[in-house]
Design an enzyme around this catalytic site. Structure first.
Site, short mmCIF file in Angstrom:
data_model
loop_
_atom_site.label_atom_id
_atom_site.label_comp_id
_atom_site.label_asym_id
_atom_site.label_seq_id
_atom_site.Cartn_x
_atom_site.Cartn_y
_atom_site.Cartn_z
N SER A 2 0.84 -1.20 0.00
CA SER A 2 0.00 0.00 0.00
C SER A 2 0.88 1.25 0.00
O SER A 2 1.68 1.43 -0.91
CB SER A 2 -0.97 -0.06 1.18
N GLU A 7 -9.00 -6.03 -4.47
CA GLU A 7 -8.48 -5.01 -3.56
C GLU A 7 -9.58 -4.15 -2.95
O GLU A 7 -9.67 -3.97 -1.73
CB GLU A 7 -7.51 -4.09 -4.31
N HIS A 44 -7.63 -5.66 -0.26
CA HIS A 44 -6.43 -4.91 0.07
C HIS A 44 -5.85 -5.37 1.41
O HIS A 44 -6.58 -5.49 2.40
CB HIS A 44 -6.78 -3.43 0.13
#
Length: 505
Positions: free
Chosen positions: A190, A321, A423
């Site tokens: 990320s 995600e 995610h």
């Protein structure tokens, strides 16, 4: 077992040994960023006398809370103290030599997180012969506020400068833990992955790492100076001070942290496009700024010019995600077809493009489809653009290192409360920490140890040997490693959806 002792450049540290792995925690790599060091580039550590205890995680940097919908999934670690620019090292044997090294840069929207999150425990990597390092760096306004008032030194992108300082510490000290400073792989997820791709494009980072891994974050998420000035203006308004460094520094730290956190929550929960512009889509008001000094160019421009071309890169994303951003707040089932069309249109996708996504997902809800669209816009396509830029630069000169693309496809949504391969879900599989209670919200109650072993091995193979097990990415075949119960190399998966974004993203 005797507690292990290691001498680093600044003094002696005494760690702990458990399960045939030695851990040294909370070692400072830079001076406390407070007082005269506040909002300055990282400064050298004052050496200490005697043995420093390194058996517990050190202080975390000042930071706010995650937006409420994510707090359950990402419990924050908060440890008080001034020496917050610290790192942690796990090694199989401090007396070894030449071991490969992993340096992990955490995610958290450049606002949250730390190197002491339980899922980042480096024990599994150390057991497999990799010296693992996790770091802290300054976040939000303390780390990424851009102001037009240079003080004769680099004052923008302080969080990036912290990361560089940590990497320099590794170069100078990691041999004392058995690691090889010439075999360092920098990795992150990320915001950490966005940091990795940014570092990869920066001349200041040349020579500090030999390989790189970017998980669910790529080079598209940097700010222009104009965007960064906009953020600084809104922050100063919230604080009631002029937009200059001395005025912001004079604000009590806890008030600054709260104001910056409130801005992030606003952008990530109810952004007004008229106010925030492109940031209403990227959701990152604090991020690296293309300031012309620390970061000379946007990363993709740097890659096109051949920067970082000698560094092998493993890059990719998770197949679902954006389900995190719809399932966590409980909104995925509230999305209807008009909302899908409007949402996809906001990201530049045409009605016929939406039809392609729908046709590829028979029976999917509008919320499922919108999550797929945003997954591609935010994560998959930016990773592909990095791989494409590197492949073109490599082809132009017939030299350069390879880029390997992956896609993480585990688990199915029913296994973890509807999140699926969302995610951040890959992190406990990569680190072999699926058994940690704090990971349960993401991975579900029965995560697959076999998948964790397989995916962790892919990372170890890349870190140790520079090869994850499938062909490098090029613009002809677009080979991608699909990671789940097996590792399958597939050429151009979901290529029809990928092609929809040409000229858009």
């Amino acid at each position: 077992m005797t507690r292990p002792v290691v001498r680093v450049n600044d003094g002696i540290v005494r760690g702990k040994a458990e399960r045939n792995v030695c851990a040294f925690l909370g070692i400072p790599y830079a001076a406390p960023p407070f007082g005269v060091n506040r909002m300055r580039p990282p400064q050298p550590v004052t050496p200490w006398q005697g043995e420093r205890d390194a058996t517990a995680y050190g202080p975390t940097v000042p930071k706010g809370d995650y937006p409420p919908q994510y707090e359950r999934l990402f419990p924050e670690v908060v440890i008080g103290g001034d020496e917050c620019l610290n790192l942690n090292v796990w090694t199989p044997d401090p007396g070894a030599a030449g071991l490969p090294v992993l340096v992990w840069i955490h995610g958290g929207s450049f606002m949250n997180g730390s190197g002491s999150v339980p899922e980042y425990d480096g024990t599994a990597f150390a057991r497999d012969g990799v010296v693992c390092v996790t770091i802290n760096y300054r976040l939000a306004a303390e780390g990424f506020l851009f102001l037009d008032d240079p003080l004769g030194e680099n004052t923008a992108n302080l969080g990036l400068l912290d990361q560089l300082a940590a990497l320099r510490w590794v170069r100078h000290n990691i041999a004392a833990f058995g690691g090889d400073p010439a075999r360092v792989t920098v990795a992150g997820e990320s915001a950490g992955a966005m940091s990795v791709t940014t570092l990869l494009s920066m001349p200041l980072a040349d020579g500090l790492f030999a390989q790189a891994i970017a998980q669910s974050g790529a080079g598209a998420h940097t700010l222009t100076t104009q965007q960064a000035r906009t953020v600084a203006g809104y922050l100063a308004d919230a604080l009631g001070v002029p937009v200059d460094r001395e005025s912001v520094k004079a604000v009590p730290l806890d008030k600054l942290v709260r104001a910056a956190s409130d801005l992030v929550v606003e952008v990530q929960t109810a952004p007004d496009p008229a106010k925030w512009g492109q940031l209403a889509l990227s959701l990152l008001p604090f991020a690296p700024t293309v300031d012309g000094a620390v970061l000379p160019d946007a990363p993709l421009a740097g890659f096109a010019a051949g920067r970082g071309s000698s560094v092998p890169l493993l890059i990719g994303s998770n197949v679902e995600e954006a389900r995190l951003f719809f399932v966590a707040p409980g909104t995925i089932d509230l999305i209807d077809e008009p909302t899908l069309a409007a949402g996809a249109g906001a990201y530049g996708l045409s009605a016929s493009g939406v039809d392609t996504y729908l046709a590829n997902r028979p029976g999917a809800s509008p919320g499922d489809v919108l999550a797929a669209v945003i997954s591609d816009w935010f994560f998959r396509v930016p990773a592909i653009r990095v791989a494409e830029a590197r492949a073109r630069a490599r082809a132009a000169v017939s030299t350069g290192a390879g880029t390997w693309m992956y896609r993480f496809d585990w688990p199915a949504p029913q296994a973890n409360g509807g999140l699926g391969a969302c995610h951040a879900v890959e992190i406990p599989y990569v680190f072999g920490t699926i058994d940690r209670p704090t990971a349960r919200g993401l991975v579900g109650d029965a995560p697959s140890a076999a998948v964790a072993d397989r995916v962790h091995r892919v990372w170890v193979d890349f870190i140790a040997h520079g090869d994850p097990g499938w062909a490098p990415y090029d613009t002809d075949r677009r080979t991608t490693g699909l990671l789940a119960e097996t590792v399958n190399a597939v050429d151009d998966p979901a290529g029809d959806e990928r092609a929809l974004w040409d000229g858009i993203r």
